[in-house]
Each structure stands twice: as C-alpha cells, then as structure tokens.
Design an enzyme around this catalytic site. Structure first.
Site, PDB file in Angstrom:
ATOM      1  CE  LYS A  17      -2.147  -1.210   3.824  1.00 28.24           C
ATOM      2  NZ  LYS A  17      -1.433  -2.480   4.090  1.00 28.24           N
ATOM      3  NE  ARG A  92      -4.660  -1.598  10.050  1.00 24.89           N
ATOM      4  CZ  ARG A  92      -3.607  -1.057   9.436  1.00 24.89           C
ATOM      5  NH1 ARG A  92      -3.672   0.157   8.960  1.00 24.89           N
ATOM      6  NH2 ARG A  92      -2.517  -1.767   9.315  1.00 24.89           N
ATOM      7  NE  ARG A 131       7.663  -2.276   6.159  1.00 22.29           N
ATOM      8  CZ  ARG A 131       6.346  -2.214   6.306  1.00 22.29           C
ATOM      9  NH1 ARG A 131       5.601  -1.642   5.386  1.00 22.29           N
ATOM     10  NH2 ARG A 131       5.780  -2.728   7.373  1.00 22.29           N
ATOM     11  NE  ARG A 164       6.048  -0.264   9.965  1.00 20.78           N
ATOM     12  CZ  ARG A 164       4.921  -0.263   9.245  1.00 20.78           C
ATOM     13  NH1 ARG A 164       4.858   0.415   8.113  1.00 20.78           N
ATOM     14  NH2 ARG A 164       3.863  -0.927   9.654  1.00 20.78           N
ATOM     15  NE  ARG A 175       2.053  -5.121  10.937  1.00 24.51           N
ATOM     16  CZ  ARG A 175       3.040  -4.844  10.081  1.00 24.51           C
ATOM     17  NH1 ARG A 175       4.253  -5.330  10.300  1.00 24.51           N
ATOM     18  NH2 ARG A 175       2.829  -4.092   9.044  1.00 24.51           N
TER      19      ARG A 175
HETATM   20  P1  AP5 Z   1       4.831  -1.563   1.794  1.00 33.02           P
HETATM   21  O1  AP5 Z   1       4.461  -0.748   0.600  1.00 33.02           O
HETATM   22  O2  AP5 Z   1       5.557  -0.876   2.913  1.00 33.02           O
HETATM   23  O3  AP5 Z   1       3.544  -2.356   2.352  1.00 33.02           O
HETATM   24  P2  AP5 Z   1       2.250  -1.824   3.101  1.00 33.02           P
HETATM   25  O4  AP5 Z   1       1.075  -2.536   2.497  1.00 33.02           O
HETATM   26  O5  AP5 Z   1       2.204  -0.332   3.125  1.00 33.02           O
HETATM   27  O6  AP5 Z   1       2.528  -2.452   4.526  1.00 33.02           O
HETATM   28  P3  AP5 Z   1       2.413  -1.841   5.985  1.00 33.02           P
HETATM   29  O7  AP5 Z   1       3.106  -2.834   6.868  1.00 33.02           O
HETATM   30  O8  AP5 Z   1       2.889  -0.429   6.061  1.00 33.02           O
HETATM   31  O9  AP5 Z   1       0.902  -1.898   6.228  1.00 33.02           O
HETATM   32  P4  AP5 Z   1       0.212  -1.938   7.549  1.00 33.02           P
HETATM   33  O10 AP5 Z   1      -1.176  -1.758   7.058  1.00 33.02           O
HETATM   34  O11 AP5 Z   1       0.429  -3.112   8.405  1.00 33.02           O
HETATM   35  O12 AP5 Z   1       0.905  -0.766   8.394  1.00 33.02           O
HETATM   36  P5  AP5 Z   1       0.409   0.653   8.891  1.00 33.02           P
HETATM   37  O13 AP5 Z   1       1.576   1.535   8.901  1.00 33.02           O
HETATM   38  O14 AP5 Z   1      -0.824   1.081   8.158  1.00 33.02           O
HETATM   39  O15 AP5 Z   1       5.689  -2.811   1.258  1.00 33.02           O
HETATM   40  C1  AP5 Z   1       6.253  -3.738   2.167  1.00 33.02           C
HETATM   41  C2  AP5 Z   1       7.645  -4.157   1.657  1.00 33.02           C
HETATM   42  O16 AP5 Z   1       7.483  -4.849   0.413  1.00 33.02           O
HETATM   43  C3  AP5 Z   1       8.605  -3.003   1.371  1.00 33.02           C
HETATM   44  O17 AP5 Z   1       9.904  -3.364   1.735  1.00 33.02           O
HETATM   45  C4  AP5 Z   1       8.508  -2.802  -0.153  1.00 33.02           C
HETATM   46  O18 AP5 Z   1       9.737  -2.308  -0.696  1.00 33.02           O
HETATM   47  C5  AP5 Z   1       8.226  -4.208  -0.625  1.00 33.02           C
HETATM   48  N1  AP5 Z   1       7.376  -4.265  -1.806  1.00 33.02           N
HETATM   49  C6  AP5 Z   1       6.280  -3.512  -2.070  1.00 33.02           C
HETATM   50  N2  AP5 Z   1       5.736  -3.874  -3.241  1.00 33.02           N
HETATM   51  C7  AP5 Z   1       6.498  -4.893  -3.722  1.00 33.02           C
HETATM   52  C8  AP5 Z   1       6.449  -5.704  -4.894  1.00 33.02           C
HETATM   53  N3  AP5 Z   1       5.509  -5.535  -5.835  1.00 33.02           N
HETATM   54  N4  AP5 Z   1       7.379  -6.677  -5.045  1.00 33.02           N
HETATM   55  C9  AP5 Z   1       8.336  -6.867  -4.106  1.00 33.02           C
HETATM   56  N5  AP5 Z   1       8.461  -6.111  -2.989  1.00 33.02           N
HETATM   57  C10 AP5 Z   1       7.547  -5.143  -2.792  1.00 33.02           C
HETATM   58  O19 AP5 Z   1      -0.068   0.335  10.390  1.00 33.02           O
HETATM   59  C11 AP5 Z   1       0.829   0.005  11.405  1.00 33.02           C
HETATM   60  C12 AP5 Z   1       0.084  -0.120  12.732  1.00 33.02           C
HETATM   61  O20 AP5 Z   1      -0.547   1.153  13.076  1.00 33.02           O
HETATM   62  C13 AP5 Z   1      -1.091  -1.120  12.762  1.00 33.02           C
HETATM   63  O21 AP5 Z   1      -0.655  -2.431  13.028  1.00 33.02           O
HETATM   64  C14 AP5 Z   1      -1.958  -0.535  13.885  1.00 33.02           C
HETATM   65  O22 AP5 Z   1      -1.449  -0.852  15.154  1.00 33.02           O
HETATM   66  C15 AP5 Z   1      -1.825   0.960  13.684  1.00 33.02           C
HETATM   67  N6  AP5 Z   1      -2.882   1.518  12.796  1.00 33.02           N
HETATM   68  C16 AP5 Z   1      -2.688   2.172  11.608  1.00 33.02           C
HETATM   69  N7  AP5 Z   1      -3.870   2.510  11.062  1.00 33.02           N
HETATM   70  C17 AP5 Z   1      -4.836   2.047  11.909  1.00 33.02           C
HETATM   71  C18 AP5 Z   1      -6.266   2.064  11.870  1.00 33.02           C
HETATM   72  N8  AP5 Z   1      -6.948   2.599  10.849  1.00 33.02           N
HETATM   73  N9  AP5 Z   1      -6.938   1.491  12.902  1.00 33.02           N
HETATM   74  C19 AP5 Z   1      -6.276   0.950  13.939  1.00 33.02           C
HETATM   75  N10 AP5 Z   1      -4.927   0.880  14.032  1.00 33.02           N
HETATM   76  C20 AP5 Z   1      -4.215   1.426  13.020  1.00 33.02           C
END
Ligand code: AP5
Length: 220
Positions: A17, A92, A131, A164, A175
C-alpha cells in the site's frame, strides 16, 4: 460531473500500500493520508496519542476505533483533502468504514474507489522481514532487492534507515491474523457499495503500478 478522487487503499500488511501510494499521489496530486505514518510521527514526537498507540502497534494490534477515527476524520477535514485524498491504512474495521462513509456523506461526498492490493501470505512475510524505512524522508526500501544495505544510509536523503518495530516475525504473524479478522471484511463492504477493484500485488512494484494505473484510468 468528474468524480472526486476519494480513494481507499486496502490490503494486508506488506501488500504494498505504501509503495503504491507513493506512485499514486504523484500522478493524482492528492494527499497521501496514512494513519500508520501519522501514528509513527506522533510516537516519534512523544505526544499522548503516540504513547497510547505504541502499545497496540508493537503488539501488532489495532489502535482502538474511538482513537483512530477522530485522528483520521480530523485529517480529512483539512483543506488539502477537499478535492480528493488517498487513504492508506484507514479504514481498517467496519465501524471505521461506517464512520468514514457517514462523515463524507454529511459533506455530500463519497469514496469513489476502494483499491484492494491482493498478495500471497508467504510473499508478505518475505517483504516485511526485508523492509527498511528512512527516518528522514519516509521512503520504503527492500533489503532483498538490495535497494539499501543493513545499517546503511538512505540513498535519497542520507537519513537513518531502520526496521519498523512491528516488522519482527512474531508481530508480523499477529498483524496478519488481525488483518484477516478485522480488516478483510471491508472488501465485502466496499464491493456492496460498488466501488471495489482488486489488483494482484504480484511482480515488481512498477508492474503492480501499471495494473493500478489501468484501474485509475477506468475510474477517473
Ligand atoms: P509496503 O508498501 O511498505 O507495504 P504496506 O502494504 O504499506 O505495509 P504496511 O506494513 O505499512 O501496512 P500496515 O497496514 O500493516 O501498516 P500501517 O503503517 O498502516 O511494502 C512492504 C515491503 O514490500 C517493502 O519493503 C517494499 O519495498 C516491498 N514491496 C512492495 N511492493 C512490492 C512488490 N511488488 N514486489 C516486491 N516487494 C515489494 O499500520 C501500522 C500499525 O498502526 C497497525 O498495526 C496498527 O497498530 C496501527 N494503525 C494504523 N492505522 C490504523 C487504523 N486505521 N486502525 C487501527 N490501528 C491502526
């Protein structure tokens, strides 16, 4: 009338994402609203929100709806979101999605596109373990793709590159379980609203981006 680019990015942790959001906001010129980034910034700044969120984030759990809904809706009420936004990591849970629909509806707006990035679980674990993120500019890198070296500096801004806290194997597993239980049902929610599009997050980030751009062309 031209549709407003009010977009939700859905997908499991590690589905790509954040990576696709970086491409998308350049093309659409709309703000990237990532609740995860907002919480990490609050944490780094040592605010009360950051302190509250940290315990949930480190355990791989979701921050409670009553905290995050206020944070997200307040951000979306800012003037730069008036012509469109790209939501990443919000909503979410179903209550979050309902709160978003209601708040937008009150302003005569709606989500135009919910784009789900679909990735295989083994691939997700590989991606997240590898990552690394820059503390300075926020750019996302992959060790596996040799985009950055362990302990090295950010090739874009020279900032510190770190892993992270929630990218440890046991937290990744939690997660993913939380995603399946609480977030995956949103696919059905947005399908019912007629705005869901699925994109397979397979191949390189550029290849995934080509598929995403094709969906955007059809939608806006
Ligand atoms: P990346 O693009 O970083 O993946 P992502 O989908 O953004 O993953 P996240 O881990 O950031 O999502 P998340 O939803 O768990 O975290 P968030 O920060 O929202 O890609 C991942 C890796 O793959 C990278 O190294 C990239 O280079 C590589 N990659 C990408 N595309 C690729 C491809 N095509 N091929 C190969 N490699 C590739 O949330 C974190 C925490 O915050 C949650 O756990 C929760 O505690 C809290 N939180 C956030 N929002 C909420 C909410 N709305 N409600 C409640 N808690 C929340």
């Amino acid at each position: 009338m031209e549709q407003q680019a009010n977009i939700v990015l859905l997908g499991a942790p590690g589905a790509g994402k954040g990576t696709q959001a970086a491409f998308l906001v350049q093309r659409l010129v709309i703000p990237h609203v990532s609740t995860g980034d907002m919480l990490r910034a609050a944490r780094a700044a040592g605010t009360e929100l950051g302190r509250k969120a940290a315990q949930y984030m480190d355990a791989g759990e979701l921050v409670p709806d009553d905290i995050i809904v206020g944070v997200a809706l307040e951000r979306l009420a800012q003037p730069d979101c008036a012509q469109g936004f790209l939501l990443d990591g919000f909503p979410r849970t179903l209550p979050q999605a309902e709160a978003l629909t209601e708040a937008l509806g009150q302003a005569g707006r709606r989500i135009a596109l919910a784009l789900n990035l679909d990735a295989d679980e083994a691939e997700i674990v590989r991606r997240l373990s590898s990552r690394r993120v820059c503390r300075g500019c926020g750019k996302i890198f992959s060790l596996a793709k040799k985009q950055v070296q362990e302990g090295g500096a950010c090739p874009e801004c020279g900032g510190e590159v770190y892993q992270r806290e929630d990218d440890q194997p046991e937290v990744i597993r939690e997660r993913l379980a939380v995603y399946r239980r609480q977030t995956e049902p949103l696919i059905g929610y947005y399908r019912q609203q007629g705005v869901l599009r699925m994109v397979a997050s397979i191949g390189s980030p550029d290849e995934v981006n080509d598929a995403v751009q094709a969906v955007l062309k059809e939608t806006f």
